[in-house]
Design an enzyme around this catalytic site. Structure first.
Site, PDB file in Angstrom:
ATOM      1  N   GLY A 252       0.835  -1.191   0.000  1.00  0.00           N
ATOM      2  CA  GLY A 252       0.000   0.000   0.000  1.00  0.00           C
ATOM      3  C   GLY A 252       0.867   1.237   0.000  1.00  0.00           C
TER       4      GLY A 252
ATOM      5  N   GLY B 147       0.849   8.880   2.983  1.00  0.00           N
ATOM      6  CA  GLY B 147       1.485  10.165   2.797  1.00  0.00           C
ATOM      7  C   GLY B 147       2.988  10.089   2.944  1.00  0.00           C
ATOM      8  N   PHE B 148       3.483   9.083   3.676  1.00  0.00           N
ATOM      9  CA  PHE B 148       4.921   8.923   3.907  1.00  0.00           C
ATOM     10  C   PHE B 148       5.616   8.244   2.739  1.00  0.00           C
ATOM     11  CE2 PHE B 148       2.428   5.546   5.827  1.00  0.00           C
ATOM     12  CZ  PHE B 148       2.884   4.459   5.134  1.00  0.00           C
ATOM     13  N   GLY B 149       4.854   7.468   1.943  1.00  0.00           N
ATOM     14  CA  GLY B 149       5.439   6.682   0.874  1.00  0.00           C
ATOM     15  C   GLY B 149       4.902   5.266   0.886  1.00  0.00           C
TER      16      GLY B 149
ATOM     17  N   VAL C  77       4.636   0.996   1.237  1.00  0.00           N
ATOM     18  CA  VAL C  77       5.003  -0.067   2.169  1.00  0.00           C
ATOM     19  C   VAL C  77       5.134  -1.365   1.386  1.00  0.00           C
ATOM     20  CG1 VAL C  77       4.336  -1.379   4.215  1.00  0.00           C
ATOM     21  CG2 VAL C  77       3.801   1.055   4.078  1.00  0.00           C
TER      22      VAL C  77
ATOM     23  N   LYS D 136       8.542   0.249   5.482  1.00  0.00           N
ATOM     24  CA  LYS D 136       8.021   1.575   5.147  1.00  0.00           C
ATOM     25  C   LYS D 136       9.151   2.369   4.490  1.00  0.00           C
ATOM     26  CE  LYS D 136       5.636   3.973   8.250  1.00  0.00           C
ATOM     27  NZ  LYS D 136       5.359   4.898   9.399  1.00  0.00           N
TER      28      LYS D 136
ATOM     29  N   ASP E  12      -2.086  10.672  16.497  1.00  0.00           N
ATOM     30  CA  ASP E  12      -2.626  10.338  15.167  1.00  0.00           C
ATOM     31  C   ASP E  12      -3.278   8.960  15.183  1.00  0.00           C
ATOM     32  OD1 ASP E  12      -3.245  10.932  12.552  1.00  0.00           O
ATOM     33  OD2 ASP E  12      -1.354  10.181  11.735  1.00  0.00           O
TER      34      ASP E  12
END
Length: 661
Positions: free
Chosen positions: A351, A354-356, A358, A372, A469
């Site tokens: 998937g 927003g971080f990039g 996986v 990640k 979060d």
């Protein structure tokens, strides 16, 4: 010598005088009607008690016939002697007649006892509402160290009192404590439960009391008055001379005795551990000797300023296969990660956020991992990456995802986690087909697991963490659908008793952010409680809070919709129709009730996670009425209700269960 003797005596006087004077009371607002049989039964009960020549330290009794029976309980704390208990009962009788006479429910506390009566049968039922914490006005010199001693001592006593049959629901203990170089003393503590409680309810009551009393950890002495239990701690022996037993030394996991030779052993062990950790940090976090940079590790207000910021380039050659077995040194070489993920093949992609992306990977030893990979334009920057590495590898709990390692190589920043076969909760919860796999029992297990994980972060971990979060996509599910909280890039350490701070940088996710955080930048442990409440309501309804109005036209938000249904007596309409066959009405309504308590607009009204865990696991705990949730706006018309009703029905299922208004 005279000075120290004078100081000791004077300290005791100060301690005793600092607590507010009894009586303390909780009285129902309503009175018995005039000429009610309740009044006659209560008068007869109180009159009979006043003639007692000997008084047991605990009794519960009732007088009259249903429906006008009056129930009565008396508990004298076990460190008081028999004469003191008899006196305390007589004083309590006077207090309750003066302060709470003819109320439907009343309780008074004197120095050594509590006296309670009610028209409801409360025997054996846990009740921690209205608890009264009392603190000493004289502060300690090292609050954090003192808090740690208080916390461990009370937790150890609680386990003994609740689960050791020989303790008979009470226990006293002491822990050596050096206040300063000139004053070596001990922390004396006592815990007790009402003896009609079950061991589990006794434990739940005292754990709740500990959480509430630890807000007063700066105080040299404190006590907690509850309908169902009692605790007290002081820096002097308040038990000695007032009891038929003496308190015992308490050491975690070592039984009830404390060997003097263990003090230097533990001291040497602590020093060795500190040196080891220091060396580890020195090796893991290379110093940048050319620039003196400040590194934000823990938060905007609670910030660790460090000269030894993580230097990503210097990590390229560190670690290696030989170091993979060293759990305290979680660096993994880039070549190992590339081989495990087939060089970040699209076929291994799980998937993207927003971080990039996986990726799934398999190490040479067969262990499955999730990697990640932070993209160069990721919303999660270097600070968040450092934050997650520095935080999560120190946290160990079955409901937190485990960080196996990290890697920094040129522009690559990688985090390696244990692999979760069922991915994230949102992939199930908001998919109409996959959601069917989440029956009521599974959803309850997920809710409880998340609550325990958040409790660990807030209270039980070595570091006190605000996640900031919490949302379905940050809750991962293992092969057995057990939840594990993930993504600590936005998490912050807090140090004060309230754990409150502010930030100029707004982080988090719309729909899960507490109002004080979204509007004023204030965050605390109660901000996480709000996010948990939103998540709970989403789990039991199968609907997102964010964009709820756009999806259903029901109400401005899921919170507003739940609040309307709750007040109109149709709360079961919130239930996910897929749960119709597996969900108990009472359990659903209790979960909804807890969710609404967590999302109240005023942060002070929201419960602590410790109490949330108690409410979820004990059906006998009374729940207060929730106040209006945050972001409650707009009106809810009959047309809205009809539209919403149709939208929330799935595959022809309808919702017909209702509860009284």
């Amino acid at each position: 010598m005279f000075f120290f003797l004078f100081y000791s005596v004077f300290s005791v006087i100060i301690h005793d005088a600092a607590h507010p004077d009894p009586p303390f009371k909780l009285c129902d607002t309503a009175n018995f009607p005039t000429n009610s049989p309740y009044r006659a039964n209560l008068d007869k009960l109180l009159s009979s008690l006043s003639t007692y020549q000997s008084v047991p330290k605990f009794y519960n009794t009732s007088l009259g016939t249903d429906p006008y029976r009056v129930y009565n309980l008396f508990l004298c704390y076990d460190y008081a002697n028999n004469d003191t208990c008899k006196t305390c009962l007589q004083v309590a009788l006077q207090y309750i007649q003066k302060l709470c006479l003819y109320k439907f429910d009343a309780v008074v506390w004197d120095e050594y006892c509590l006296f309670r009566y009610s028209t409801e049968n409360f025997f054996g039922k846990l009740n921690v509402t209205g608890n009264i914490p009392l603190d000493n006005i004289k502060n300690v010199s090292d609050p954090e160290r003192f808090r740690s001693v208080v916390n461990s001592t009370l937790h150890n006593l609680t386990k003994i009192a609740a689960f050791d049959p020989s303790a008979d629901m009470h226990f006293a203990g002491r822990t050596p404590y050096m206040e300063n170089r000139m004053n070596i003393t001990a922390l004396h503590a006592f815990v007790q439960c009402s003896k009609d409680l079950s061991p589990n309810d006794c434990y739940a009551c005292l754990e709740t009391a500990i959480t509430q009393i630890l807000d007063l950890y700066y105080s040299r002495g404190a006590r907690l008055l509850s309908r169902s239990c009692f605790l007290r701690y002081e820096l002097y022996n308040f038990v000695e001379g007032k009891s038929e037993f003496t308190d015992q030394d308490v050491v975690p996991k070592q039984g009830h005795s404390f060997k003097k030779w263990m003090i230097p052993v533990l001291s040497i062990g602590s020093v060795t551990l500190a040196l080891t950790i220091g060396y580890f940090i020195y090796c893991l976090v290379p110093r940048n000797r050319t620039r003196n940079r400040e590194s934000k590790i823990s938060g905007d207000q609670t910030t660790y300023q460090k000269d030894n910021n993580l230097d990503f380039q210097n990590h390229r050659t560190r670690g290696g296969t030989d170091n993979l077995d060293q759990k305290e040194y979680p660096f993994i070489e880039i070549d190992i990660i590339k081989e495990a993920t087939n060089n970040f093949s699209d076929s291994n992609k799980l998937g993207e956020g927003g971080f990039g992306p996986v990726f799934k990977g398999v190490l040479a030893n067969g262990e499955e991992i999730a990697v990640k990979r932070l993209s160069t334009n990721s919303d999660q920057g270097s600070d968040e990456f450092i934050n997650e590495v520095m935080l999560i590898h120190k946290l160990q709990h079955k409901n937190l995802v485990k960080l196996l390692g990290f890697c920094v190589h040129e522009e690559e920043k990688l985090l390696v986690y244990e692999y979760m076969p069922n991915s994230s909760l949102d992939g199930f919860l908001f998919d109409s087909r996959k959601r069917a796999r989440l029956n009521w029992t599974t959803r309850l297990d997920i809710i409880n697991g998340i609550a325990r994980g958040m409790l660990y972060l807030h209270q039980d971990s070595r570091l006190k963490i605000i996640h900031r979060d919490l949302k379905p996509s940050n809750v991962l599910l293992d092969a057995n659908m057990n939840p594990k909280i993930s993504d600590f890039g936005m998490a912050r350490i807090f140090g004060g008793p309230d754990g409150e701070a502010n930030t100029a940088k707004l982080v988090g996710t719309r729909g899960y952010m507490a109002p004080e955080f979204a509007m004023e930048g204030l965050y605390s442990i109660k901000s996480d409680v709000f996010s948990f409440g939103v998540l709970l309501l989403e789990i039991i309804s199968g609907r997102r809070n964010a964009g709820f109005h756009l999806m259903t036209k029901c109400a401005p938000s899921l919170l507003a919709y739940a609040w309307k249904l709750w007040n109109e007596g149709t709360a079961l309409e919130l239930r996910d129709p897929l749960l119709a066959d597996s969900c108990s009405q009472n359990e659903f309504l209790r979960c909804m009730h807890i969710g609404l308590l967590c999302v109240q607009e005023d942060a002070q009204d929201r419960p602590l996670m410790s109490y949330v865990v108690v409410m979820l696991n004990s059906q006998t705990v009374s729940l207060s009425q929730p106040e209006q949730p945050a972001f409650f706006i707009g009106k809810f018309t009959d047309h809205d209700r009809e539209t919403c009703y149709n939208n929330l029905s799935i595959n022809g299922l309808t919702i017909s269960d209702q509860i009284p208004r």
